[in-house]
Motif scaffolding. Sequence first.
Motif, PDB file in Angstrom:
ATOM      1  N   TYR A  38      46.207 -52.496  27.115  1.00 45.55           N
ATOM      2  CA  TYR A  38      47.191 -51.756  28.069  1.00 45.55           C
ATOM      3  C   TYR A  38      48.002 -53.039  27.886  1.00 45.55           C
ATOM      4  CZ  TYR A  38      48.650 -51.543  32.272  1.00 45.55           C
ATOM      5  OH  TYR A  38      49.714 -50.863  33.710  1.00 45.55           O
ATOM      6  N   PRO A 280      56.406 -53.353  38.689  1.00 48.85           N
ATOM      7  CA  PRO A 280      55.657 -52.972  38.948  1.00 48.85           C
ATOM      8  C   PRO A 280      54.800 -51.829  38.602  1.00 48.85           C
ATOM      9  CG  PRO A 280      58.422 -52.441  38.238  1.00 48.85           C
ATOM     10  CD  PRO A 280      57.867 -53.635  38.043  1.00 48.85           C
ATOM     11  N   GLU A 281      54.482 -52.718  37.320  1.00 50.07           N
ATOM     12  CA  GLU A 281      52.743 -52.476  36.843  1.00 50.07           C
ATOM     13  C   GLU A 281      52.186 -53.410  37.970  1.00 50.07           C
ATOM     14  OE1 GLU A 281      52.121 -50.646  34.622  1.00 50.07           O
ATOM     15  OE2 GLU A 281      54.085 -50.121  34.023  1.00 50.07           O
ATOM     16  N   ARG A 284      50.810 -51.144  40.763  1.00 46.86           N
ATOM     17  CA  ARG A 284      50.476 -50.111  41.047  1.00 46.86           C
ATOM     18  C   ARG A 284      48.764 -49.816  41.524  1.00 46.86           C
ATOM     19  NH1 ARG A 284      51.290 -46.200  37.197  1.00 46.86           N
ATOM     20  NH2 ARG A 284      52.877 -47.493  35.126  1.00 46.86           N
ATOM     21  N   ALA A 287      50.228 -47.933  44.601  1.00 46.30           N
ATOM     22  CA  ALA A 287      51.160 -46.916  44.141  1.00 46.30           C
ATOM     23  C   ALA A 287      52.830 -46.247  44.789  1.00 46.30           C
ATOM     24  CB  ALA A 287      51.419 -45.799  42.846  1.00 46.30           C
ATOM     25  N   ARG A 290      55.577 -48.947  45.956  1.00 48.79           N
ATOM     26  CA  ARG A 290      55.118 -50.346  44.396  1.00 48.79           C
ATOM     27  C   ARG A 290      56.737 -50.138  44.670  1.00 48.79           C
ATOM     28  NH1 ARG A 290      54.407 -48.955  38.484  1.00 48.79           N
ATOM     29  NH2 ARG A 290      54.697 -46.543  38.586  1.00 48.79           N
ATOM     30  N   TYR A 291      57.319 -49.052  44.647  1.00 48.25           N
ATOM     31  CA  TYR A 291      59.044 -48.801  45.190  1.00 48.25           C
ATOM     32  C   TYR A 291      59.482 -49.654  46.108  1.00 48.25           C
ATOM     33  CZ  TYR A 291      59.198 -46.884  40.666  1.00 48.25           C
ATOM     34  OH  TYR A 291      58.741 -46.548  38.496  1.00 48.25           O
TER      35      TYR A 291
END
Length: 318
Positions: A38, A280-281, A284, A287, A290-291
């Motif tokens: 990952y 952004p990861e 998470r 979620a 996050r933006y």
Amino acid sequence: MGRLAALGSGARQLLRRRGAAASLLLAVALPLGVQDPYLMDIAVMALIYMTVAVGLNVVVGYAGLLDLGHAAYFAVGAYTAALLTQRAGLSFTLALPASGAVAMALGSLIGLLVLRLRRDYLAIVTLGFGEITRITATNLDATGGPSGIFGLAPPSLLGLRLERPVHYYYTTLALLVIAACAAARLRESRIGRAWAFLREDEEAAEAMGIRTLSYRLLAYQIGTFCAGVAGAIFAMKMTAVAPASFGFMRSVLFLLAVIVGGAGSVPGALLGGALVTILPELLRPVAGFRYLIFGAALVLLMLFRPTGLWPAPRRAEE
């Protein structure tokens, strides 16, 4: 005073070279300490974004052209690689440069039509072209329609089969090093100085005899070629390519990579490309927000560091 300034400049160049060498060694050694697939996938995506950002930095940072549809050339490179390898039976060794060449050819055609426009008008036209490309890919049978092209086999590059994330990591890293070195040399060249004149005052540059359209087109060609090559690697890594992967937000992230890092700065483009992939990861776990957090961080950055995190020396002095 002149000698002291020359010594200071020489010392800064030596530090930059040593920093670049240390960063490259760290990047080469990274897979040795990262065994999680990952994390390696994230690292590969970061390198892909960094490659696009280096090319887009030539367009935005060097030549001062605002492109809001750069994901279109990323998509063209991805679809070209998928079609050539899966349907035409071409090796990825040939499909990789061909993807960049097709994206650059399309960029040349579009550039001849739109690069006479300036600032906001250019941004609107490139935004429209990006959406036209995505919609066209959705409706064409040759591109697989909304489902896209899937089931891409692991490719071979120069006789080496790319099957694991680490293989894509080193392939993309090698291409990124070539792109970054070329961009850095271009910045200090006669062409780079012409781009700087264009960015600061186009009328004055034209009055001094600089062929503005030719230099703008050259910058656009370099940016689209980098996007096409990165798109080809993206398609083969994902083993599929679909129109949903090339929406407006992809173009926004590419542009953010340049702005966050520092327009006109090669290290800034590299840093920005890594940040817009990794942050952004990291967010998470939250979620749903996050933006929102990512956007708030960008607003704060523009307020307190408008030149970016790693601006070009000339921009920092200004």
